[in-house]
Design a protein around this motif. Sequence first.
Motif, PDB file in Angstrom:
ATOM      1  N   LEU A 179      -3.968   8.419  -3.508  1.00  0.00           N
ATOM      2  CA  LEU A 179      -3.982   7.835  -4.876  1.00  0.00           C
ATOM      3  C   LEU A 179      -2.642   7.119  -5.121  1.00  0.00           C
ATOM      4  CD1 LEU A 179      -6.616  10.043  -6.530  1.00  0.00           C
ATOM      5  CD2 LEU A 179      -7.035   7.637  -5.567  1.00  0.00           C
ATOM      6  N   ILE A 180      -1.729   8.059  -4.892  1.00  0.00           N
ATOM      7  CA  ILE A 180      -0.421   7.854  -5.495  1.00  0.00           C
ATOM      8  C   ILE A 180       0.411   6.659  -4.741  1.00  0.00           C
ATOM      9  CG2 ILE A 180       2.031   8.557  -5.802  1.00  0.00           C
ATOM     10  CD1 ILE A 180       0.729  11.426  -6.751  1.00  0.00           C
ATOM     11  N   ILE A 181       0.133   6.948  -3.562  1.00  0.00           N
ATOM     12  CA  ILE A 181       0.821   5.902  -2.389  1.00  0.00           C
ATOM     13  C   ILE A 181       0.110   4.462  -2.487  1.00  0.00           C
ATOM     14  CG2 ILE A 181       1.391   5.424   0.071  1.00  0.00           C
ATOM     15  CD1 ILE A 181       1.557   8.441   0.436  1.00  0.00           C
ATOM     16  N   GLY A 182      -1.337   4.449  -2.520  1.00  0.00           N
ATOM     17  CA  GLY A 182      -2.165   3.545  -2.666  1.00  0.00           C
ATOM     18  C   GLY A 182      -1.912   2.656  -3.874  1.00  0.00           C
ATOM     19  N   GLY A 183      -1.758   3.374  -5.104  1.00  0.00           N
ATOM     20  CA  GLY A 183      -1.566   2.913  -6.355  1.00  0.00           C
ATOM     21  C   GLY A 183      -0.332   2.267  -6.407  1.00  0.00           C
ATOM     22  N   LEU A 184       0.888   2.825  -5.879  1.00  0.00           N
ATOM     23  CA  LEU A 184       2.152   2.088  -5.881  1.00  0.00           C
ATOM     24  C   LEU A 184       2.049   0.769  -5.072  1.00  0.00           C
ATOM     25  CD1 LEU A 184       4.571   5.240  -5.139  1.00  0.00           C
ATOM     26  CD2 LEU A 184       4.467   3.800  -7.316  1.00  0.00           C
ATOM     27  N   LEU A 185       1.597   0.787  -3.881  1.00  0.00           N
ATOM     28  CA  LEU A 185       1.329  -0.487  -3.013  1.00  0.00           C
ATOM     29  C   LEU A 185       0.513  -1.538  -3.632  1.00  0.00           C
ATOM     30  CD1 LEU A 185       0.866   1.417   0.427  1.00  0.00           C
ATOM     31  CD2 LEU A 185       2.734  -0.104  -0.314  1.00  0.00           C
ATOM     32  N   VAL A 186      -0.673  -0.884  -4.199  1.00  0.00           N
ATOM     33  CA  VAL A 186      -1.598  -2.023  -4.729  1.00  0.00           C
ATOM     34  C   VAL A 186      -0.805  -2.467  -6.088  1.00  0.00           C
ATOM     35  CG1 VAL A 186      -3.687  -2.173  -6.352  1.00  0.00           C
ATOM     36  CG2 VAL A 186      -3.549  -1.008  -4.170  1.00  0.00           C
ATOM     37  N   GLY A 187      -0.133  -1.868  -6.748  1.00  0.00           N
ATOM     38  CA  GLY A 187       0.835  -2.421  -8.094  1.00  0.00           C
ATOM     39  C   GLY A 187       1.610  -3.396  -7.769  1.00  0.00           C
ATOM     40  N   PHE A 188       2.393  -2.990  -6.698  1.00  0.00           N
ATOM     41  CA  PHE A 188       3.576  -3.756  -6.389  1.00  0.00           C
ATOM     42  C   PHE A 188       3.151  -5.104  -5.498  1.00  0.00           C
ATOM     43  CE2 PHE A 188       7.411  -5.097  -3.636  1.00  0.00           C
ATOM     44  CZ  PHE A 188       8.323  -4.818  -4.507  1.00  0.00           C
ATOM     45  N   GLY A 189       2.131  -4.743  -4.746  1.00  0.00           N
ATOM     46  CA  GLY A 189       1.576  -5.926  -3.909  1.00  0.00           C
ATOM     47  C   GLY A 189       0.922  -7.138  -4.625  1.00  0.00           C
ATOM     48  N   THR A 190       0.433  -6.355  -5.411  1.00  0.00           N
ATOM     49  CA  THR A 190      -0.622  -7.526  -6.128  1.00  0.00           C
ATOM     50  C   THR A 190       0.309  -8.530  -7.368  1.00  0.00           C
ATOM     51  OG1 THR A 190      -0.993  -5.857  -8.084  1.00  0.00           O
ATOM     52  CG2 THR A 190      -2.674  -6.233  -6.309  1.00  0.00           C
TER      53      THR A 190
END
Lengths: 146, 145
Positions: free
Chosen positions: A89-100
Amino acid sequence: MIPGFPNAMPVEGFIGGLLIGLAAAIMLLGLGRIAGVSGLAARATGIADTGAPRGIAVAFVIGLPLGAFLIATLAGGVTTKFPVSIWPLIIGGLLVGFGTRLGSGCTSGHGVCGMSRLSPRSLVATALFMASGFVTVALLRLGAFL
Amino acid sequence: MKPIVVSLVSGALFGAGLAFSGMADPARVQGFLDLFGNWDPTLAFVMGGALIPMAIAWIIKGRLHAPLAAPVFDLPTSTKLDRPLALGSLLFGLGWGISGLCPGPALADLGVVPLAVMPFVVAMFVGMALHRFLPQLTQQKGASQ
């Protein structure tokens, strides 16, 4: 039910999809804007200082959990299964936030709004994040994390 | 109708659609991405359903001079296929696959399972803020050297 895919919910999926498309159509025809969740969320929190008027972004972001809550109440609950560990959730969240933000959109802005407009940027973005998602889950499966 | 009310209605319908379609469930979304496992095609039906009203809306939009509750259309105009678009989308897909969540379902889940989704939502906003402020930080560091 689809033969061979006992878990699939094609009817609920399609009806829910129509609601999502209707929501995006209201944003487009009512307010002249793209219903892109990543952009509106960044704007609502003040992380982005350009884009929709702040009030419009905040109202949309409040509406999302409100609508889900209403469905959960009416339907007697919504099934969700989250990863057991907190790290995806934390790693996915960081990547989703930055990537989008870097890619100017997510599944709603590029996937629903942009693809239906045949925007070249959205078609490429959607193809890339879908491909990336498929490869990621395949690798997770290979590493036996799933 | 007031723009804020239109936006709230749009957001609530969007959240309702996500919850009804099963897309609020990270395991189901991950199931769609799991081509080599127990593949769940539901997301394709959701996307198909969502594209229909929007395709019609774009046709109607072409006949309107202005939106119904706002003075002007304010829509993305860029058609440039550049590196940020590609790199950002690839990183987004990586995070999407790892977690089974993207921004819409994550925020919608705040209304259903707020505690479970909170770590993702916090991390997502940190990621967005990093994108916004990281270039400034590295530039300042470079300038002071």
